[in-house]
Scaffold this active site. Sequence first.
Site, PDB file in Angstrom:
ATOM      1  N   GLU A 163     -48.088 -11.169 -34.836  1.00 22.01           N
ATOM      2  CA  GLU A 163     -49.229 -10.986 -33.936  1.00 22.01           C
ATOM      3  C   GLU A 163     -50.571 -10.875 -34.655  1.00 22.01           C
ATOM      4  OE1 GLU A 163     -48.250  -7.647 -31.449  1.00 22.01           O
ATOM      5  OE2 GLU A 163     -46.542  -8.635 -30.544  1.00 22.01           O
ATOM      6  N   GLU A 344     -40.158 -10.873 -29.538  1.00 22.53           N
ATOM      7  CA  GLU A 344     -40.298  -9.542 -28.933  1.00 22.53           C
ATOM      8  C   GLU A 344     -40.409  -9.683 -27.431  1.00 22.53           C
ATOM      9  OE1 GLU A 344     -43.509  -7.023 -30.270  1.00 22.53           O
ATOM     10  OE2 GLU A 344     -43.139  -7.547 -32.369  1.00 22.53           O
TER      11      GLU A 344
HETATM   12  O1  IFM Z   1     -44.839  -1.944 -30.688  1.00 25.66           O
HETATM   13  C1  IFM Z   1     -45.485  -3.171 -30.615  1.00 25.66           C
HETATM   14  C2  IFM Z   1     -45.124  -4.057 -31.772  1.00 25.66           C
HETATM   15  O2  IFM Z   1     -45.392  -3.443 -32.976  1.00 25.66           O
HETATM   16  C3  IFM Z   1     -45.893  -5.337 -31.701  1.00 25.66           C
HETATM   17  N1  IFM Z   1     -45.775  -5.966 -30.411  1.00 25.66           N
HETATM   18  C4  IFM Z   1     -45.957  -5.148 -29.249  1.00 25.66           C
HETATM   19  C5  IFM Z   1     -45.141  -3.894 -29.329  1.00 25.66           C
HETATM   20  C6  IFM Z   1     -45.365  -3.018 -28.079  1.00 25.66           C
HETATM   21  O3  IFM Z   1     -46.697  -2.659 -27.984  1.00 25.66           O
END
Ligand code: IFM
Length: 435
Positions: A163, A344
């Site tokens: 990200e 994710e």
């Molecule tokens: O916890 C975070 C992660 O580190 C990166 N993506 C989003 C998740 C939830 O906010």
Amino acid sequence: MNFPKDFIWGAATAAYQIEGAFNQDGRGESIWDRFSKTPGKVLRGHTGDLACDHYNLFRRDLRLIAGLGVDSYRFSIAWPRIFPRGSGKVNSKGLGFYKELLMGLQELGIRPAATLYHWDLPQALENKGGWLNRDTAYYFRDYAALIFQELGDLAELWITLNEPWCSAYLGYGSGEHAPGIRSPQGYLQAAHNLLLAHGLALQAYREENLSPKIGISLNLIPQEPVSQRPEDLKAARLRDGFQNRWYLDPLFRGEYPRDLQESSFIGSFVQEGDFSLIAAPLDFLGINYYSRDRIGADKEGRPVKYPAERELTAMGWEVYPQGLFDLLSRVDRDYGPLPLYITENGAAFEDTPQEGRVADFERKNYLKEHFAQAARAVEAGVPLKGYYVWSLLDNFEWAYGYERRFGLIYVDFKTQKRILKDSGRWFRSFLKGSN
Ligand code: IFM
């Protein structure tokens, strides 16, 4: 729900969020150690000093991962454990930890997916300008090259950055995340240096001739227009440009979005040759999906966020499973063909253990509905290869500290006791094929 036989199911974590052991075995300071200890930056002053103490409890956690029945486990490597000062002398104990973790996963037959950078920049590099300094991209290349030489064959998937929008915008634009800098221009410069770091690491990886696959994980947030009025369409497109295309276009087209180039000042930091590194072919793209934004134009035509239409998670994010299908289809259409992974997806809800049980039906429903949209995408021909739930464990949720729980496994942060939540039990039986 139909998924191909070789579809990879996993759970994900990140170093600073779970490891703790902030000063153990020679680990250096990261920007998150510094930021979280700065009063007012993190809810209730929480820090990652102990977190889930995974650094010390990882063998126990490996058994939990195996017990879940996942094919793969995604984790990140803490740069400051390897190079405590960002560059220079390697800390062999830090390297040893990840070697043991990778070997442990292999022994259990769990396929490792390792991320090189999940936001924990060594503070020593921040002192030299952090991601605003182009040199950081070259330090990242050196760190990546060392990891590939030492551990390259031990993972199945390598992810350069997690990200970059968050590292760049939240870290250097809005300042909500470490290192807490607020600079609208700095944000784009940081984003460029992060993309360059990705390109340089990718080049280092290819030089090693390794067989695992390499990619990057982007947090893509569909920016949906609230109406078909031209002003709303334009506003949503603009937001999409800075949120999504600002990363997708350089990676897959070798340029920043054409419609945004005029309004930005990219000429001041882009150097010749950068885009050929950034746009070098990837083996896959990782997509982190949580929600969408509803966008319309205000009276001056500027984009504004509209309220959600459906249920919200504890993060205030709208539960919108359909967005996952839309996003996967769009990325495939506009930037494919390329293997995709959901690296994710998950949700924070209030969890209260009662008599050793956490009845988190909302999280279970969230996952179930999102899995169904992923299955739809596969059915429609999107080359989706795997899906990682965020997160394996409740953990340090950045500026929210331990006040937001995303885990399939509940963590009592006082005792380090772990409890498999009902969503985790559901996931386990889903993986066994009994759901
Ligand atoms: O916890 C975070 C992660 O580190 C990166 N993506 C989003 C998740 C939830 O906010």
